[in-house]
Design a protein around this motif. Structure first.
Motif, PDB file in Angstrom:
ATOM      1  N   TYR A  10      62.606 -51.023  -5.013  1.00  0.00           N
ATOM      2  CA  TYR A  10      61.827 -49.938  -4.425  1.00  0.00           C
ATOM      3  C   TYR A  10      61.865 -49.955  -2.900  1.00  0.00           C
ATOM      4  O   TYR A  10      61.313 -49.062  -2.252  1.00  0.00           O
ATOM      5  N   ARG A  28      57.108 -35.552  -4.494  1.00  0.00           N
ATOM      6  CA  ARG A  28      56.396 -36.587  -5.233  1.00  0.00           C
ATOM      7  C   ARG A  28      56.641 -37.976  -4.640  1.00  0.00           C
ATOM      8  O   ARG A  28      57.533 -38.191  -3.827  1.00  0.00           O
ATOM      9  N   ASP A  29      55.857 -38.949  -5.076  1.00  0.00           N
ATOM     10  CA  ASP A  29      55.968 -40.323  -4.613  1.00  0.00           C
ATOM     11  C   ASP A  29      57.286 -40.941  -5.098  1.00  0.00           C
ATOM     12  O   ASP A  29      57.589 -40.942  -6.288  1.00  0.00           O
ATOM     13  N   SER A  42      60.264 -45.499 -10.787  1.00  0.00           N
ATOM     14  CA  SER A  42      59.761 -46.393 -11.839  1.00  0.00           C
ATOM     15  C   SER A  42      59.985 -45.836 -13.239  1.00  0.00           C
ATOM     16  O   SER A  42      59.888 -46.563 -14.227  1.00  0.00           O
ATOM     17  N   ARG A  43      60.294 -44.533 -13.359  1.00  0.00           N
ATOM     18  CA  ARG A  43      60.583 -43.966 -14.682  1.00  0.00           C
ATOM     19  C   ARG A  43      61.866 -44.556 -15.260  1.00  0.00           C
ATOM     20  O   ARG A  43      62.030 -44.614 -16.480  1.00  0.00           O
ATOM     21  N   SER A  67      57.398 -32.651 -14.500  1.00  0.00           N
ATOM     22  CA  SER A  67      56.418 -33.230 -13.575  1.00  0.00           C
ATOM     23  C   SER A  67      55.681 -32.177 -12.771  1.00  0.00           C
ATOM     24  O   SER A  67      54.639 -32.458 -12.179  1.00  0.00           O
ATOM     25  N   ARG A  88      58.373 -44.094  -5.230  1.00  0.00           N
ATOM     26  CA  ARG A  88      58.266 -45.269  -6.090  1.00  0.00           C
ATOM     27  C   ARG A  88      57.868 -44.877  -7.512  1.00  0.00           C
ATOM     28  O   ARG A  88      58.403 -45.406  -8.490  1.00  0.00           O
ATOM     29  N   GLU A  89      56.942 -43.927  -7.623  1.00  0.00           N
ATOM     30  CA  GLU A  89      56.531 -43.475  -8.961  1.00  0.00           C
ATOM     31  C   GLU A  89      57.700 -42.843  -9.688  1.00  0.00           C
ATOM     32  O   GLU A  89      57.908 -43.068 -10.883  1.00  0.00           O
ATOM     33  N   PHE A  90      58.478 -42.031  -8.962  1.00  0.00           N
ATOM     34  CA  PHE A  90      59.638 -41.387  -9.571  1.00  0.00           C
ATOM     35  C   PHE A  90      60.652 -42.425 -10.040  1.00  0.00           C
ATOM     36  O   PHE A  90      61.119 -42.391 -11.185  1.00  0.00           O
TER      37      PHE A  90
END
Length: 382
Positions: A238, A205-206, A212-213, A48, A208-210
């Motif tokens: 989340y 990093r965000d 969600s993986r 990332s 929630r984005e992390f």
């Protein structure tokens, strides 16, 4: 080369740098007390670009070079995944909010790091944690740091006698601003480096984005405790109790223009519950029940005792009564109601400055939690 008696964990931050400096100076006065550094890589680069492990490694090498200390390297990323991250994901999937720093200390820094140091011939390890260790009446005790604002005993409550006997916390009696001043005075390359914050493997990093993986988004309703729909969410896991950010609830007809806060989660129904006001009564609880407790002494001080407790880091300790149940779990009643006590987080118990141990919070008597999870056994006698 003489094997180092003490291996200090150098993370590339200012705290571990000054810990190494203090130990080196001590070894200068006592040639038999040789010191070396060890850099741990606990998270594999996920591509990332947000992982700072290589930058931290370079800083750790520069610090040890400046101090004239040998440095070792160990990759614990597999151990971290198995012992910390897998649990982290399982807890979030279950709707709880885990504390990976507590597990990282228990499973990595004071287990695999300690084992690695012993394999290198060392007798003990040292870290840049803000906490103190003393020996009293033949037992090792974990105490709060002199700098109350930086005290990290909360994250260290899972340690036991073996780990404490083999550990040094050189910064336990130091104030943070003095640590930075000493680093600058001695020309350490990390003197002005910003402290790391948040969960180590997520970095800047965000969140929630992390997440969600591994936990894919699943839209659902946001409701008030009485069932009125006020918005939608991307996945209940989340969010955590008491959270305000990320709800994206605009003006709702029939409600005051006041902030909304998470007050409950129905994981099975994928419903997030919210209320207005940071001190919403739906966030209040006076009793909690825990999983099996860990005691630094190896046993609780009594079957029932008065204590003070934190249910999150940087929270002021609150007076409570503790009942140790037959299975080793705890029932804790606070003298006054507590806000947003969260299953999955750690309850840590203190007697003054002395950390007694703690446990993972399993349930509370918050009104909405009791309604959403009636299957949780709470009220049987200790």
């Amino acid at each position: 080369m003489i094997a180092a008696r003490t291996i200090v964990g150098v993370s590339g931050g200012v705290d571990s740098s000054v810990a190494a400096l203090l130990l080196r100076d001590q070894a200068t006065r006592d040639p038999g007390d040789a010191v070396a550094g060890l850099f741990m890589q606990n998270w594999a680069d996920d591509g990332s670009g947000d992982c700072r492990a290589e930058d931290d490694r370079r800083d750790a090498v520069a610090v040890c070079g400046r101090l004239g200390l040998p440095i070792h390297f160990r990759d614990f990323s597999r151990e971290y995944w198995d012992g910390v991250f897998a649990h982290f994901l399982a807890e979030y999937a279950a709707g709880r909010t885990p504390n990976p720093d507590v597990l990282c200390n228990r499973e990595i820094k004071f287990k695999h790091f300690l084992d690695a140091a012993r394999e290198l011939g060392a007798e003990r390890i040292a870290t840049g944690h803000y906490a103190r260790i003393e020996q009293r009446d033949g037992r090792w005790t974990l105490l709060r740091a002199a700098d109350a604002g930086k005290d990290q005993s909360y994250f260290l409550h899972q340690l036991g006698q073996e780990q404490l006997a083999a550990t040094l916390f050189p910064l336990g009696d130091w104030l943070k601003h003095d640590v930075r001043a000493l680093a600058a005075e001695t020309g350490l390359p990390t003197a002005a480096k910003k402290d790391s914050t948040g969960i180590c493997f997520i970095g800047e990093r965000d969140f929630r984005e992390f997440l969600s993986r591994w936990l894919p988004a699943r839209d659902g309703e946001i409701r008030t405790p009485d069932g009125r729909v006020v918005g939608t969410h991307p996945g209940v896991f989340y969010f955590t109790l008491g959270q305000r950010e990320g709800l994206n609830i605009g003006g709702v007809r029939g409600f005051e223009p006041a902030p909304w806060y998470v007050v409950g989660k129905d994981v099975g129904g994928n419903v997030l519950y919210v209320d207005q006001g940071s001190d919403s009564p739906w966030l209040q609880s006076q009793n909690l029940w825990s999983e099996t407790a860990h005691w630094i002494d190896g046993h609780p001080p009594a079957r029932r005792f008065a204590s003070s407790a934190q249910t999150r880091y940087r929270q002021a300790a609150e007076a409570c009564e503790v009942d140790v149940r037959e299975d080793g779990s705890l029932q804790v009643r606070f003298q006054r109601a507590q806000r947003a006590v969260t299953p999955g987080q750690s309850l840590v118990l203190y007697d003054g400055d002395r950390c007694l141990g703690g446990a993972v919070i399993a349930a509370t008597d918050a009104a909405l939690e009791s309604q959403l999870q009636p299957h949780l056994e709470r009220n049987h006698a200790a």
